[in-house]
Every structure is written in C-alpha cells, then in structure tokens.
Design an enzyme around this catalytic site. Sequence first.
Site, mmCIF file in Angstrom:
data_model
loop_
_atom_site.group_PDB
_atom_site.id
_atom_site.type_symbol
_atom_site.label_atom_id
_atom_site.label_comp_id
_atom_site.label_asym_id
_atom_site.label_seq_id
_atom_site.Cartn_x
_atom_site.Cartn_y
_atom_site.Cartn_z
ATOM 1 N N ASP A 212 -3.998 36.244 8.009
ATOM 2 C CA ASP A 212 -5.815 37.610 8.042
ATOM 3 C C ASP A 212 -5.746 37.631 6.275
ATOM 4 O OD1 ASP A 212 -5.692 37.745 10.555
ATOM 5 O OD2 ASP A 212 -4.802 39.674 10.763
ATOM 6 N N GLN B 283 -7.150 30.021 15.584
ATOM 7 C CA GLN B 283 -7.121 29.785 14.486
ATOM 8 C C GLN B 283 -5.369 29.815 13.980
ATOM 9 O OE1 GLN B 283 -10.348 32.867 13.598
ATOM 10 N NE2 GLN B 283 -9.623 32.720 15.623
ATOM 11 N N ARG C 219 -25.527 32.924 22.510
ATOM 12 C CA ARG C 219 -24.889 31.728 23.505
ATOM 13 C C ARG C 219 -23.380 33.335 22.655
ATOM 14 N NH1 ARG C 219 -27.371 30.102 26.260
ATOM 15 N NH2 ARG C 219 -27.801 28.074 27.304
ATOM 16 N N ASP D 156 1.689 42.819 6.878
ATOM 17 C CA ASP D 156 2.000 44.346 6.475
ATOM 18 C C ASP D 156 2.693 44.893 7.297
ATOM 19 O OD1 ASP D 156 -0.034 44.796 7.458
ATOM 20 O OD2 ASP D 156 -1.274 46.511 6.969
#
Length: 326
Positions: free
Chosen positions: A131, A258, A250, A106
């Site tokens: 995203d 990613q 943890r 965007d």
Amino acid sequence: MGKIKKIGVLTSGGDAPGMNAAIRAVTRTAIYNGLEVIGIRHGYVGMINANFKPLFSHNVSDTIQRGGTFLKTARCPEFRTPEGRQVAYENLRAAGIDGVVVIGGDGSFKGANIFNEEYSIPFVGVPGTIDNDIFGTDYTIGYDTALNTVVEAVDKIRDTASAMNRMFFVEVMGAEAGHIALYSGIASGAEAILMPEIKGEARDIVKIIESGNTRKKSSNIIIVAEGDEEGGAMAIAEKYKPQLEGYDVRVVILGHLQRGGSPSALDRVNASRLGNAAVEALLDGQQSVMVGLLNNEIVLVPFRKAVKQHKGLNQHIVDIVDILNV
Ligand code: F6P
C-alpha cells in the site's frame, strides 16, 4: 539493556513481494555481527504459539527473488490483547530472544509499539506492505512490484478497450490509501483516478469522459482504489452507468494478484537496505522504531509517529493527473 545475542524475525499482516529479501538481509546482517537468528512463523501467531525456527545463512539462500514470505504471515487479533502479548513475551524469553525485527504494515507496528510499552524486549520495524501508506518512509517493500503488476495488467486492458471502444473501471488495492491507484493511473495513462483521499469536483468522471469523447478517445480507463468513498469499481460503475449511456462499460477487479510475483529490483534493494538497517538499529540499542527510506537515506521513525497517520498523497502527482489528460 544487555548486549543483544539472539534476534527473532517475523513477517506480519498482508504479504508483500520483497519480504523474503528483507528476511534474508536481517538474517545475514545478524550472522555477520555474530548474532543468532530465530525465524518466527506466521507473524505474531507464531510468537504466541512459539512457532520458532533457527535461521542460518543457507536458509535464506535462493529466496531474494521469490514472492510471498517463506516465514508465512498472518493477521493476529490475539496479539491485540494483553493476554496474547504476555504469552508472546514469555515465549520470546524462553527462547532467549532479546530483540525482534518485525516486517509488516501499520497494524503490525501498532502491536509492536504496545508490546514495547509493556515489555523490555526491543522491537524494530521494517515497512512491508504493497500500500505504501506508512508515514515516515518514501517506500514500503512490495509497493514497486505491485505497481508494475498493475501497470502490466492495465496496459493489457487498454489493448482490448481500444480495440472495442470500451470503458473499463479497474479496481486496485488500497483499502485506506490511494498510492497504488495514483501511481498506476499515471503510469498507465488512466483517464481518471478515484482515491479515498480525493473528494468532490476533481472526481467528476462524467465530465472527464465527455471531454475525452470530444477529442475522439477510443478507450477510457478509470482506476478505482478499493477503499474509495463511493465504493469499489463494481459499485461505482453501477452508479455512473445511467450517466454514461452510449459507453460500453466493463469492470475488472485486480485483487490479490497485486500481492504476488517476483519482487522488482527496487524492492529487492530497498528490502536489503532496510533489513540491514533494522539489525544495525537493534545493535545500536534502538527500540520501538521503524527504519524507513526518506530521500534515499535510511531514517529511524518512532512507531508512535509511523502509526499515528497514513502518509498523504504526493500533491504534485495529484495535480498533474488532469493536465496529462488534456
Ligand atoms: O494491506 C495490504 C492489502 O493488500 C490492502 O491493500 C488490502 O486492502 C488488504 O491488504 C487485503 O487484505 P486481505 O488479504 O486480508 O484480504
């Protein structure tokens, strides 16, 4: 507006797996239609520095399966200024570029939208960001690959968590959106998912974990979107530790892994369709629009709509998170 003869293509903002497949589709669709193609390197920075490179069919061979973007990408604060955009316009004119395909998120479309209000060279957008938060399209390029990367990682974390009866807070990307967290959480059987869009009662981690404990769960995975209102995984783990006495806690932050890797088949196909549609849109005289995929059909969405708001989470999927943990 005269007939388009030469188009520019760039990738902008955060890289996403499948961007190369989109550049390839843009290049080959343009060549098929008798257009010349110019690759603009390093996003809008390359537009301002006239970092241009002609693209031919062979330049995009052997790229569909590669992660990253061979044109490089960048975030470009200078393009947000009128002076920066003017230099970009002059460079495009000097190179004879009369249409541009911008592959990005965007922020990239906001810049393109302003540019099209000021100058007559048409821009068309292809949604590319892991995203999946862009309004007006079901998918953004890179999302599917990133999801699969996260799920593979969380499956591995689950193995060690179960082996040692541990609880893991796993942070995934999404500074302003929880799509990666929600889908990866569902796909990996997470006990809880924390996303910026969901607030209040539904987020009572302690209650969720204790109810799992009564059912003798041997591990707990809590997926945290990096932009969660309570902070990232580290901050949240610290905050809840006093209430989670007896649990071995943890934290794993998956970070930029990613964004890398060979694009999934779905991302390659979507990138091919969207890249093709973007060139077709320019040839049809469109400008200031993003090509998107809604219900598996190509749609055109004005930039002004695509950038106005983030796409919301799928409510049905939000609703089943707790049901699937009973
Ligand atoms: O927009 C994609 C994205 O990966 C976000 O999920 C993340 O918050 C951001 O980019 C990270 O950006 P950078 O690589 O500039 O740190």
